[in-house]
Design a protein around this motif. Structure first.
Motif, PDB file in Angstrom:
ATOM      1  N   MET B   1      73.521  77.045  48.774  1.00  0.00           N
ATOM      2  CA  MET B   1      72.164  77.392  48.333  1.00  0.00           C
ATOM      3  C   MET B   1      71.216  77.458  49.523  1.00  0.00           C
ATOM      4  N   ASN B   2      70.298  78.354  49.438  1.00  0.00           N
ATOM      5  CA  ASN B   2      69.366  78.553  50.544  1.00  0.00           C
ATOM      6  C   ASN B   2      68.493  77.302  50.752  1.00  0.00           C
ATOM      7  N   PRO B   3      68.505  76.730  51.967  1.00  0.00           N
ATOM      8  CA  PRO B   3      67.742  75.491  52.170  1.00  0.00           C
ATOM      9  C   PRO B   3      66.242  75.674  51.938  1.00  0.00           C
ATOM     10  N   SER B   4      65.732  76.897  52.054  1.00  0.00           N
ATOM     11  CA  SER B   4      64.281  77.028  51.915  1.00  0.00           C
ATOM     12  C   SER B   4      63.825  76.721  50.494  1.00  0.00           C
ATOM     13  N   ASN B   5      64.762  76.824  49.522  1.00  0.00           N
ATOM     14  CA  ASN B   5      64.390  76.407  48.169  1.00  0.00           C
ATOM     15  C   ASN B   5      64.019  74.930  48.123  1.00  0.00           C
ATOM     16  N   TYR B   6      64.720  74.144  48.951  1.00  0.00           N
ATOM     17  CA  TYR B   6      64.416  72.714  48.970  1.00  0.00           C
ATOM     18  C   TYR B   6      63.034  72.456  49.557  1.00  0.00           C
ATOM     19  N   ILE B   7      62.640  73.298  50.503  1.00  0.00           N
ATOM     20  CA  ILE B   7      61.296  73.136  51.079  1.00  0.00           C
ATOM     21  C   ILE B   7      60.258  73.393  49.991  1.00  0.00           C
ATOM     22  N   ILE B   8      60.514  74.444  49.183  1.00  0.00           N
ATOM     23  CA  ILE B   8      59.568  74.748  48.109  1.00  0.00           C
ATOM     24  C   ILE B   8      59.520  73.588  47.115  1.00  0.00           C
ATOM     25  N   LEU B   9      60.704  73.047  46.789  1.00  0.00           N
ATOM     26  CA  LEU B   9      60.746  71.900  45.878  1.00  0.00           C
ATOM     27  C   LEU B   9      59.951  70.734  46.460  1.00  0.00           C
ATOM     28  N   SER B  10      60.133  70.495  47.779  1.00  0.00           N
ATOM     29  CA  SER B  10      59.435  69.352  48.382  1.00  0.00           C
ATOM     30  C   SER B  10      57.926  69.579  48.342  1.00  0.00           C
ATOM     31  N   ALA B  11      57.502  70.828  48.556  1.00  0.00           N
ATOM     32  CA  ALA B  11      56.063  71.105  48.491  1.00  0.00           C
ATOM     33  C   ALA B  11      55.541  70.853  47.080  1.00  0.00           C
ATOM     34  N   LEU B  12      56.334  71.236  46.077  1.00  0.00           N
ATOM     35  CA  LEU B  12      55.917  70.988  44.691  1.00  0.00           C
ATOM     36  C   LEU B  12      55.796  69.492  44.431  1.00  0.00           C
ATOM     37  N   LEU B  13      56.820  68.733  44.864  1.00  0.00           N
ATOM     38  CA  LEU B  13      56.780  67.283  44.642  1.00  0.00           C
ATOM     39  C   LEU B  13      55.573  66.661  45.344  1.00  0.00           C
ATOM     40  N   PHE B  14      55.319  67.137  46.563  1.00  0.00           N
ATOM     41  CA  PHE B  14      54.175  66.605  47.314  1.00  0.00           C
ATOM     42  C   PHE B  14      52.877  66.901  46.558  1.00  0.00           C
ATOM     43  N   GLY B  15      52.793  68.112  46.025  1.00  0.00           N
ATOM     44  CA  GLY B  15      51.594  68.473  45.267  1.00  0.00           C
ATOM     45  C   GLY B  15      51.441  67.626  44.017  1.00  0.00           C
ATOM     46  N   ILE B  16      52.550  67.383  43.316  1.00  0.00           N
ATOM     47  CA  ILE B  16      52.486  66.537  42.118  1.00  0.00           C
ATOM     48  C   ILE B  16      52.029  65.131  42.505  1.00  0.00           C
ATOM     49  N   GLY B  17      52.605  64.619  43.614  1.00  0.00           N
ATOM     50  CA  GLY B  17      52.224  63.281  44.074  1.00  0.00           C
ATOM     51  C   GLY B  17      50.740  63.217  44.396  1.00  0.00           C
ATOM     52  N   ALA B  18      50.252  64.202  45.184  1.00  0.00           N
ATOM     53  CA  ALA B  18      48.842  64.182  45.587  1.00  0.00           C
ATOM     54  C   ALA B  18      47.940  64.284  44.361  1.00  0.00           C
ATOM     55  N   THR B  19      48.313  65.140  43.415  1.00  0.00           N
ATOM     56  CA  THR B  19      47.519  65.244  42.187  1.00  0.00           C
ATOM     57  C   THR B  19      47.520  63.916  41.444  1.00  0.00           C
ATOM     58  N   GLY B  20      48.700  63.289  41.387  1.00  0.00           N
ATOM     59  CA  GLY B  20      48.790  62.010  40.694  1.00  0.00           C
ATOM     60  C   GLY B  20      47.857  60.975  41.293  1.00  0.00           C
ATOM     61  N   VAL B  21      47.802  60.901  42.633  1.00  0.00           N
ATOM     62  CA  VAL B  21      46.915  59.928  43.270  1.00  0.00           C
ATOM     63  C   VAL B  21      45.474  60.193  42.867  1.00  0.00           C
ATOM     64  N   LEU B  22      45.103  61.472  42.800  1.00  0.00           N
ATOM     65  CA  LEU B  22      43.700  61.787  42.536  1.00  0.00           C
ATOM     66  C   LEU B  22      43.342  61.656  41.065  1.00  0.00           C
ATOM     67  N   VAL B  23      44.320  61.882  40.165  1.00  0.00           N
ATOM     68  CA  VAL B  23      43.984  61.971  38.740  1.00  0.00           C
ATOM     69  C   VAL B  23      44.239  60.667  37.999  1.00  0.00           C
ATOM     70  N   ARG B  24      45.348  59.989  38.304  1.00  0.00           N
ATOM     71  CA  ARG B  24      45.700  58.812  37.518  1.00  0.00           C
ATOM     72  C   ARG B  24      44.846  57.623  37.895  1.00  0.00           C
ATOM     73  N   ARG B  25      44.642  56.694  36.939  1.00  0.00           N
ATOM     74  CA  ARG B  25      43.737  55.590  37.186  1.00  0.00           C
ATOM     75  C   ARG B  25      44.437  54.254  37.336  1.00  0.00           C
ATOM     76  N   ASN B  26      45.682  54.175  36.856  1.00  0.00           N
ATOM     77  CA  ASN B  26      46.393  52.912  36.972  1.00  0.00           C
ATOM     78  C   ASN B  26      46.927  52.763  38.396  1.00  0.00           C
ATOM     79  N   ALA B  27      46.643  51.605  39.032  1.00  0.00           N
ATOM     80  CA  ALA B  27      47.003  51.432  40.434  1.00  0.00           C
ATOM     81  C   ALA B  27      48.497  51.608  40.653  1.00  0.00           C
ATOM     82  N   ILE B  28      49.311  51.126  39.697  1.00  0.00           N
ATOM     83  CA  ILE B  28      50.758  51.238  39.866  1.00  0.00           C
ATOM     84  C   ILE B  28      51.182  52.709  39.861  1.00  0.00           C
TER      85      ILE B  28
END
Lengths: 520, 99
Positions: B1-28
């Protein structure tokens, strides 16, 4: 036959060489941190404090001697992970001296009737029976010294790291102990815990940005080493989206640590909530370490991209200076005011970074040194000004302090004048050298913004001076506690350096210029 | 499989993580989102290491795992302490420090 093929195929394993002499300053401090943990584990409570203090000061002084003995060495060490060079050594030396002063403040026990500035047990609930018992029995937390040594070790690695991995590890080694220490104040513990939570969440968030930016830089260049990244950037000129995003992400991570706008929101909360001796140490030493890392990353690895990052930095520097100065005007808490002042000062230092020249580097380093000694001195004074609830940080309690305790108030006025950049103090020379470097680099309009911002800043610094000397003391006015020899030494050192660098800056300026530029 | 797909996946995960930090209110949960961002970086490092054919990225991933573990220790200590003194793990509730 197979054996022969294997032997020729595999690269022979070479024992990596570690230059112990050149790495000595870092190894001494981190080694002392490990010993400090062992002391906590194995020695009885009653003897820990004198042993920990001996260890801390011995290690720091040994590290300082090691740094001075390296003054002629220029090398890339640790398999390319770290460098020994002039600017790096000067920053390491300053960090160690500031750490000694910070340790003196943290060791102070004469001010608070119940002990030092740290909670007797950080695990006891604020206001609980446990906490009262621990305080009554005179418990002290000596674990702070292990945290402190690890934080200093991380700070020593941060400005001399030469690859992205080392820089990330140094960032975390520096930050993690500070998150914990910020939450361990003896008084106003809820504020302190809240500061720790905010510092931790935002700090972890920003280091994740730094890490993802590093991953993209690695993806672009195929290496984590700064010189190789610089080569790859030079070989592939022209803008690549990958590099621009990577640069923005790593810059966000580092600008957070120096407290530049728009990554500054944590600064006032953490400075106000953290125990004051720690705030003083952190305000001074973290700023040097983080600026060292920022300078190295942007000069060594991303120097070839300077026409892309300089315009962004213009905006950030201008915003940092103006926002820091203007919001500081409205503060009524002295620690919070100094926090906004530290944001504004970060903006002035960024002028030196933006100049992207040897003069800019020298100016930024001089400014950092003068700022750090002044700041730690100012926080030492805040430790002394107290009422019966602890430190009296509200500005109204400082009114008339100059009539009540003229000597202490005069020293604080000296620090305020230096931060405002009045001639004959170190702050003036610092501002003068970064402004000159910025004008030489053609950033005249930015210097105009900086001058306006320093005028605004001068207003709130001088307002404290006026408040102390030209107002009548009331019964609200705080009293000045008599410090032990620890704080006195730190305070005297801060004041002496502030005056000396203002009157005879030449030796230090020559030392910095003589130190040259970053080794690649 | 083309490794660049994994880069796209990692960017998506990073975006989900960053959104989670900004949106969620529970510290955990905020903290878990930060860990997601770190692991997204790990994925990017490993995928780039595969693309470049050198080991630097994989070495970094190991170090990041250790750092993330240390961060968990420090972070949970702080969050648990806040929870014990306030009976809540909300990021918004501690608001004594302002202006």
């Amino acid at each position: 036959m197979i054996a022969v093929v294997l032997a020729t195929d595999a690269t022979p394993w070479v024992m990596p060489s570690i230059e112990y002499r050149l790495l000595a300053p870092i190894l001494i401090v981190l080694g002392a941190g490990v010993i400090s943990v062992l002391i906590e584990a194995f020695l009885p409570r009653s003897v820990r404090r004198p042993i920990q203090l001996t260890l801390v000061f011995t290690a720091l002084i040994a590290a300082l001697i090691a740094i001075i003995s390296l003054h002629d060495d220029r090398a890339v060490v640790g398999q390319g992970a770290l460098v020994v060079d002039g600017p790096g050594l000067i920053m390491q030396g300053t960090i160690v001296v500031i750490a000694i002063l910070g340790a003196l403040l943290m060791a102070e026990r004469g001010l608070d009737p119940s002990g030092d500035a740290f909670a007797p047990r950080a695990s006891a609930l604020p206001g609980s029976e446990d906490e009262r018992q621990f305080t009554a029995r005179g418990y002290f937390q000596t674990e702070i010294w292990a945290f402190f040594l690890f934080a200093v070790g991380g700070m020593l690695m941060f400005p001399v790291s030469n690859d992205l991995l080392m820089m990330f590890v140094a960032l975390e080694v520096m930050s993690l102990p500070l998150y914990l220490l910020a939450g361990m104040a003896r008084r106003r513990r809820l504020l302190s815990q809240e500061a720790a939570l905010k510092y931790f969440v935002l700090g972890a968030f920003s280091s994740a940005f730094f890490l993802y930016g590093s991953a993209l830089l690695y993806g672009f260049s195929g290496s984590i080493s700064f010189p190789v990244i610089a080569e790859k950037l030079a070989a592939n000129p022209g803008q690549s989206a990958l590099v621009l995003i990577a640069m923005a992400l790593v810059a966000a991570g580092l600008l957070f640590k120096i407290g530049a706008v728009p990554f500054h929101q944590w600064t006032p909360d953490v400075y106000q909530g953290a125990p004051t001796p720690l705030t003083g140490f952190m305000a001074a030493a973290v700023k040097i370490a983080a600026f060292g890392a920022l300078l190295r990353l942007f000069y060594v690895a991303l120097g070839g991209m300077r026409w892309d990052w300089i315009p962004v930095m213009w905006v950030i520097a201008a915003l940092t200076m103006v926002v820091g100065s203007v919001i500081a005007l409205t503060q009524s808490d002295i620690k919070r005011m100094l926090a906004y002042s530290s944001i504004a000062q970060a903006g002035f230092i960024l002028l030196g970074v933006i100049a992207a020249s040897p003069e800019g580097l020298a100016g930024a380093i001089f400014y950092l040194i003068s700022y750090s000694f002044t700041t730690i001195g100012a926080f030492a004074i805040i430790m002394l000004v107290r009422d019966d609830t602890g430190e009296a940080t509200h500005l109204s309690k400082w009114a008339g302090l100059g009539r009540k305790s003229p000597f202490v108030a005069s020293i604080f006025a000296l620090f305020m004048l230096s931060l405002a950049g009045i001639p004959l103090t170190s702050g003036f020379i610092g501002k003068f050298s970064v402004f000159t470097a910025a004008i030489e680099a053609g950033n005249t309009w930015l210097v105009i913004v900086a001058v306006v911002a320093s005028l605004i800043a001068a207003f709130f610094y001088l307002r404290v001076v006026v408040l102390m000397f030209f107002t009548e003391p009331t019964e609200e006015t705080a009293t000045v506690a008599v410090p032990s020899v620890f704080t006195t030494i730190a305070l005297a050192a801060g004041a002496t350096v502030t005056v000396l660098l203002g009157i005879v800056p030449q030796p230090l300026l020559e030392l910095i210029i003589h130190a040259g530029v970053f080794v690649r | 499989m083309n490794p660049s797909n994994y880069i796209i996946l990692s960017a998506l995960l990073f975006g989900i993580g960053a959104t989670g930090v900004l949106v969620r209110r529970n510290a955990i949960v905020v903290f878990m989102s930060v860990e997601l961002m770190l692991n997204a970086s790990n994925l990017a490092f490993v995928a780039f290491a595969r693309m470049h054919g050198n080991l630097d990225g994989q070495v970094v991933a190991f170090f990041v795992m250790v750092v993330a573990a240390a961060e968990v220790v420090v972070g949970l200590a702080i969050i648990v302490q806040i929870f014990r003194s306030r009976r809540s793990a909300s990021i918004d509730e501690p608001n004594l420090l302002k202006y």
